[in-house]
Design an enzyme around this catalytic site. Structure first.
Site, PDB file in Angstrom:
ATOM      1  N   PRO A  26      -9.225  -1.163   8.423  1.00 32.81           N
ATOM      2  CA  PRO A  26      -8.435   0.018   8.741  1.00 32.81           C
ATOM      3  C   PRO A  26      -6.957  -0.353   8.777  1.00 32.81           C
ATOM      4  O   PRO A  26      -6.602  -1.426   9.268  1.00 32.81           O
ATOM      5  CB  PRO A  26      -8.920   0.430  10.136  1.00 32.81           C
ATOM      6  CG  PRO A  26      -9.797  -0.654  10.625  1.00 32.81           C
ATOM      7  CD  PRO A  26     -10.132  -1.571   9.500  1.00 32.81           C
TER       8      PRO A  26
ATOM      9  N   LYS B 142       2.042   2.264  -5.141  1.00 35.58           N
ATOM     10  CA  LYS B 142       2.642   1.762  -6.384  1.00 35.58           C
ATOM     11  C   LYS B 142       1.737   2.052  -7.584  1.00 35.58           C
ATOM     12  O   LYS B 142       2.209   2.390  -8.663  1.00 35.58           O
ATOM     13  CB  LYS B 142       2.873   0.241  -6.281  1.00 35.58           C
ATOM     14  CG  LYS B 142       3.820  -0.146  -5.164  1.00 35.58           C
ATOM     15  CD  LYS B 142       3.935  -1.655  -5.011  1.00 35.58           C
ATOM     16  CE  LYS B 142       2.739  -2.346  -4.411  1.00 35.58           C
ATOM     17  NZ  LYS B 142       2.464  -2.052  -2.999  1.00 35.58           N
ATOM     18  N   GLY B 143       0.416   1.919  -7.366  1.00 36.05           N
ATOM     19  CA  GLY B 143      -0.549   2.121  -8.461  1.00 36.05           C
ATOM     20  C   GLY B 143      -0.441   3.507  -9.062  1.00 36.05           C
ATOM     21  O   GLY B 143      -0.403   3.677 -10.273  1.00 36.05           O
TER      22      GLY B 143
ATOM     23  N   ARG C  29       2.629  10.396  -0.502  1.00 39.11           N
ATOM     24  CA  ARG C  29       1.762  10.947   0.548  1.00 39.11           C
ATOM     25  C   ARG C  29       2.455  11.974   1.451  1.00 39.11           C
ATOM     26  O   ARG C  29       2.105  12.098   2.630  1.00 39.11           O
ATOM     27  CB  ARG C  29       1.127   9.812   1.375  1.00 39.11           C
ATOM     28  CG  ARG C  29       0.524   8.712   0.481  1.00 39.11           C
ATOM     29  CD  ARG C  29      -0.724   8.133   1.032  1.00 39.11           C
ATOM     30  NE  ARG C  29      -1.871   9.028   0.838  1.00 39.11           N
ATOM     31  CZ  ARG C  29      -3.118   8.729   1.174  1.00 39.11           C
ATOM     32  NH1 ARG C  29      -3.393   7.569   1.735  1.00 39.11           N
ATOM     33  NH2 ARG C  29      -4.091   9.570   0.979  1.00 39.11           N
TER      34      ARG C  29
ATOM     35  N   ASP D 128       0.811  -1.228   0.000  1.00 32.83           N
ATOM     36  CA  ASP D 128       0.000   0.000   0.000  1.00 32.83           C
ATOM     37  C   ASP D 128       0.843   1.276   0.000  1.00 32.83           C
ATOM     38  O   ASP D 128       0.444   2.290   0.573  1.00 32.83           O
ATOM     39  CB  ASP D 128      -0.954   0.029   1.212  1.00 32.83           C
ATOM     40  CG  ASP D 128      -1.858  -1.182   1.227  1.00 32.83           C
ATOM     41  OD1 ASP D 128      -2.240  -1.639   0.127  1.00 32.83           O
ATOM     42  OD2 ASP D 128      -2.174  -1.671   2.321  1.00 32.83           O
TER      43      ASP D 128
ATOM     44  N   GLY E 107     -10.936  -3.435   2.909  1.00 27.05           N
ATOM     45  CA  GLY E 107     -11.626  -2.367   3.634  1.00 27.05           C
ATOM     46  C   GLY E 107     -11.211  -2.259   5.090  1.00 27.05           C
ATOM     47  O   GLY E 107     -11.739  -1.437   5.842  1.00 27.05           O
TER      48      GLY E 107
ATOM     49  N   ARG F 107       3.316 -28.713  -6.680  1.00 26.65           N
ATOM     50  CA  ARG F 107       3.059 -29.312  -7.990  1.00 26.65           C
ATOM     51  C   ARG F 107       1.646 -29.878  -8.125  1.00 26.65           C
ATOM     52  O   ARG F 107       1.399 -30.889  -8.745  1.00 26.65           O
ATOM     53  CB  ARG F 107       4.135 -30.366  -8.305  1.00 26.65           C
ATOM     54  CG  ARG F 107       5.458 -29.678  -8.565  1.00 26.65           C
ATOM     55  CD  ARG F 107       6.638 -30.496  -8.235  1.00 26.65           C
ATOM     56  NE  ARG F 107       6.677 -30.908  -6.838  1.00 26.65           N
ATOM     57  CZ  ARG F 107       7.636 -31.663  -6.324  1.00 26.65           C
ATOM     58  NH1 ARG F 107       8.614 -32.084  -7.086  1.00 26.65           N
ATOM     59  NH2 ARG F 107       7.620 -31.984  -5.062  1.00 26.65           N
TER      60      ARG F 107
ATOM     61  N   ALA G 215      -3.579  -7.832  -3.949  1.00 25.00           N
ATOM     62  CA  ALA G 215      -3.143  -6.462  -4.229  1.00 25.00           C
ATOM     63  C   ALA G 215      -4.356  -5.563  -4.434  1.00 25.00           C
ATOM     64  O   ALA G 215      -5.393  -6.010  -4.909  1.00 25.00           O
ATOM     65  CB  ALA G 215      -2.282  -6.437  -5.488  1.00 25.00           C
ATOM     66  N   GLY G 216      -4.206  -4.305  -4.047  1.00 25.41           N
ATOM     67  CA  GLY G 216      -5.269  -3.335  -4.289  1.00 25.41           C
ATOM     68  C   GLY G 216      -4.591  -2.020  -4.616  1.00 25.41           C
ATOM     69  O   GLY G 216      -4.197  -1.300  -3.721  1.00 25.41           O
ATOM     70  N   HIS G 217      -4.405  -1.757  -5.892  1.00 24.11           N
ATOM     71  CA  HIS G 217      -3.655  -0.561  -6.298  1.00 24.11           C
ATOM     72  C   HIS G 217      -4.628   0.547  -6.687  1.00 24.11           C
ATOM     73  O   HIS G 217      -5.358   0.430  -7.662  1.00 24.11           O
ATOM     74  CB  HIS G 217      -2.707  -0.907  -7.452  1.00 24.11           C
ATOM     75  CG  HIS G 217      -1.657  -1.902  -7.038  1.00 24.11           C
ATOM     76  ND1 HIS G 217      -0.714  -2.397  -7.897  1.00 24.11           N
ATOM     77  CD2 HIS G 217      -1.400  -2.474  -5.829  1.00 24.11           C
ATOM     78  CE1 HIS G 217       0.075  -3.230  -7.232  1.00 24.11           C
ATOM     79  NE2 HIS G 217      -0.333  -3.302  -5.985  1.00 24.11           N
TER      80      HIS G 217
ATOM     81  N   GLN H 115       2.344  -5.968  -3.285  1.00 27.28           N
ATOM     82  CA  GLN H 115       2.722  -6.104  -1.877  1.00 27.28           C
ATOM     83  C   GLN H 115       4.013  -5.297  -1.625  1.00 27.28           C
ATOM     84  O   GLN H 115       4.303  -4.389  -2.376  1.00 27.28           O
ATOM     85  CB  GLN H 115       2.896  -7.585  -1.482  1.00 27.28           C
ATOM     86  CG  GLN H 115       1.601  -8.372  -1.396  1.00 27.28           C
ATOM     87  CD  GLN H 115       1.008  -8.744  -2.731  1.00 27.28           C
ATOM     88  OE1 GLN H 115       1.671  -9.322  -3.564  1.00 27.28           O
ATOM     89  NE2 GLN H 115      -0.253  -8.429  -2.941  1.00 27.28           N
TER      90      GLN H 115
HETATM   91  P1  IMO Z   1      -0.629  -4.075  -2.402  1.00 25.28           P
HETATM   92  O1  IMO Z   1      -0.120  -4.637  -3.718  1.00 25.28           O
HETATM   93  C1  IMO Z   1      -0.927  -4.518   1.916  1.00 25.28           C
HETATM   94  C2  IMO Z   1      -0.968  -8.606   3.523  1.00 25.28           C
HETATM   95  C3  IMO Z   1      -2.233  -9.080   4.186  1.00 25.28           C
HETATM   96  C4  IMO Z   1      -1.652 -10.019   5.234  1.00 25.28           C
HETATM   97  C5  IMO Z   1      -0.494 -10.667   4.491  1.00 25.28           C
HETATM   98  C6  IMO Z   1      -0.815 -12.021   3.900  1.00 25.28           C
HETATM   99  O2  IMO Z   1      -1.908  -3.347  -2.481  1.00 25.28           O
HETATM  100  O3  IMO Z   1       0.461  -3.333  -1.707  1.00 25.28           O
HETATM  101  P2  IMO Z   1      -2.238 -12.744   1.760  1.00 25.28           P
HETATM  102  O4  IMO Z   1      -3.685 -12.533   1.442  1.00 25.28           O
HETATM  103  O5  IMO Z   1      -1.296 -12.180   0.753  1.00 25.28           O
HETATM  104  O6  IMO Z   1      -1.934 -14.182   2.076  1.00 25.28           O
HETATM  105  O7  IMO Z   1      -2.023 -11.949   3.153  1.00 25.28           O
HETATM  106  O8  IMO Z   1      -0.138  -9.766   3.462  1.00 25.28           O
HETATM  107  N1  IMO Z   1      -1.117  -8.099   2.134  1.00 25.28           N
HETATM  108  C7  IMO Z   1      -1.067  -6.803   1.794  1.00 25.28           C
HETATM  109  N2  IMO Z   1      -0.960  -5.692   2.567  1.00 25.28           N
HETATM  110  N3  IMO Z   1      -0.972  -4.390   0.580  1.00 25.28           N
HETATM  111  C8  IMO Z   1      -1.045  -5.489  -0.215  1.00 25.28           C
HETATM  112  O9  IMO Z   1      -0.974  -5.417  -1.542  1.00 25.28           O
HETATM  113  C9  IMO Z   1      -1.152  -6.758   0.395  1.00 25.28           C
HETATM  114  N4  IMO Z   1      -1.273  -8.017  -0.064  1.00 25.28           N
HETATM  115  C10 IMO Z   1      -1.236  -8.823   1.003  1.00 25.28           C
HETATM  116  O10 IMO Z   1      -2.940  -8.006   4.760  1.00 25.28           O
HETATM  117  O11 IMO Z   1      -1.104  -9.266   6.289  1.00 25.28           O
HETATM  118 MG    MG Z   2      -3.013  -1.893  -1.657  1.00 26.96          MG
END
Ligand code: IMO
Ligand code: MG
Length: 427
Positions: A303, A16-17, A330, A13, A301, A142, A39-41, A223
């Site tokens: 916090p 990157k997006g 930011r 977070d 969603g 596998r 991921a949530g970009h 991530q």
């Molecule tokens: P972006 O690309 C922030 C966190 C999850 C959890 C841990 C493992 O938006 O930066 P998972 O579902 O991958 O097995 O969860 O990783 N996590 C992220 N935290 N941004 C992300 O992606 C994340 N993708 C996974 O909250 O702590």
């Molecule tokens: Mg994100």
């Protein structure tokens, strides 16, 4: 010219997006190489406001080819939904391609992600429950099913029969859950296969050929480094190599071809999910940052936990990835605070540490040592040149560059593309 990777330098977070959406204007191809719909970009641009889970954030540029590489695990339902959402906003997806080697998230992965989390009780990792861990377990074990498998229906049925038999035994005997029905899963995924067939390609070749044509390729990391399965705060990590090295195996790209690595850092720290975070603020300052910056997970969603910039993990991240420059995001948010702290070292059992310990038990006991800098307490979001920033903001940035031993090429002062200070040309 070059292949440049955009890598999350903290716990995800980092923004990157936005950085990818911004730089994509100058490139020919944007590729995702790891992670999945965890991921949530967030991208805010003239097309609208989007949370990208699987499709590269370069998709908004008409001329850019977007690739979901072999290292990504794909939930077909999420991908198809994302495609529809983009089409609904008149964003064309005819230049989107998906690797034939990318593994699929299957219904049992989604079920098992939830069941495993519940079984962990108070030791839950706080996963996004998108099936990521179970899918990568099957890849390494596998037992995975790949996008390309959907195009060979006979072989797919036999493979699914074998895998589902094992998964159903785990679902019913370990978790006392309902088994999945072979025919239902088969029909559903054959349908996905038909819808996705036009997108499925040997994307490794496409990336290699683009570089041979001297095109510019942007690699969109997912991530962050502290969530990397090797170098993150294990076991509170995701299941992939989120760092620059993962880009090569996640795409079929030689490490010799990587020309630059931009580490994206938020100028404070956030984390979603469980695991230690030494600079976490559990007081009203943390709450103020969270509310002012709308720090909520784009995927779940939830916090986000907020805290001061941690230069100990930051330096570790910069060194282990070998960043050629950093993007700081930011910076505008910190304008609400009268003074700012940066963690420069940890104190653990009477010793001062400048490197994060690999053990999360030890990291959880680390006490951050801070230096304090004055804030600027103004809105800097309209500023476009570094020299126009208030002196306190310039000093804050310079101190981060010093501590991370890496120059800043980009400073983001707002979510929109134009709310950016280009310090140097990163591409
Ligand atoms: P972006 O690309 C922030 C966190 C999850 C959890 C841990 C493992 O938006 O930066 P998972 O579902 O991958 O097995 O969860 O990783 N996590 C992220 N935290 N941004 C992300 O992606 C994340 N993708 C996974 O909250 O702590
Ligand atoms: Mg994100």
């Amino acid at each position: 010219m070059p292949a440049i990777a955009i890598i999350g330098a903290q716990w995800g977070d980092e923004g990157k997006g936005k950085i990818v959406d911004l730089l994509a204007e100058k490139v020919n191809m944007v590729v995702r190489f790891s992670g999945g719909s965890n991921a949530g970009h967030t991208v805010v641009n003239p097309c609208g406001e989007f949370r990208m889970h699987l499709i590269p954030s370069g998709i908004f540029h008409r001329e850019v080819t977007c690739i979901i590489g072999n290292g990504v695990v794909i939930d077909p339902a999420v991908l198809l939904e994302e495609i529809e959402e983009l089409k609904g906003h008149d964003v064309a997806v005819d230049r989107l391609f998906v690797s034939d080697r990318a593994h699929l998230i299957m219904p049992y992965h989604l079920l098992l992600d939830g069941l495993e989390e519940e079984a962990r009780g108070s030791g839950a990792l706080g996963t996004t429950r998108r099936g990521i861990g179970p899918a990568y377990m099957d890849k390494a074990g596998r037992l995975g099913i790949r996008t390309g498998d959907l195009l060979e229906k006979g072989a797919f049925l036999e493979r699914l029969r074998l895998v589902l038999d094992q998964k159903n035994r785990i679902l019913t005997r370990v978790y006392e859950a309902q088994p999945l029905v072979l025919e239902e899963v088969y029909e559903k995924y054959c349908h996905y296969g038909e819808l996705l067939a036009p997108f499925i390609r040997e994307t490794d070749l496409m990336v290699q050929e683009a570089l041979e044509r001297k095109e510019k390729v942007l690699l969109e990391g997912a991530q962050g480094t502290l969530l990397d399965v090797d170098f993150g705060t294990y076991p509170y990590v995701t299941s992939t190599s989120t760092m620059a090295g993962g880009a090569c195996s996640g795409l079929g790209l030689s490490p010799m071809k990587l020309d630059g690595i931009i580490g994206v850092f938020k100028v404070y720290t956030t984390r979603v999910g469980s695991g230690p975070m030494p600079t976490e603020l559990l007081d009203e300052t943390g709450e103020l940052i969270r509310e002012h910056a709308h720090e909520r997970g784009a995927t779940t969603g939830r916090p986000r936990r907020c805290g001061w910039f941690d230069a100990v993990v930051g330096r570790f991240s910069a060194r282990t990835n070998g960043f050629s420059s950093i993007a700081l995001t930011r910076l505008d948010i910190l304008g609400v605070l009268p003074s700012l702290k940066i963690c420069t070292a940890y104190r653990l059992e009477g010793k001062t540490l400048i490197n994060p310990p690999s053990s999360v038990a030890m990291l959880a006991r680390c006490e951050p040592l801070y230096e304090e800098l004055p804030g600027w307490q103004t809105d800097i979001s309209p500023i476009r040149r570094f020299k126009d920033l208030p002196r306190e903001a310039r000093n804050y940035v310079k101190r981060l560059e010093e501590l991370l031993d890496c120059p800043a090429s980009i400073i983001s002062v707002g979510e929109r593309r134009e709310q950016t200070i280009m310090v140097s040309e990163p591409l």
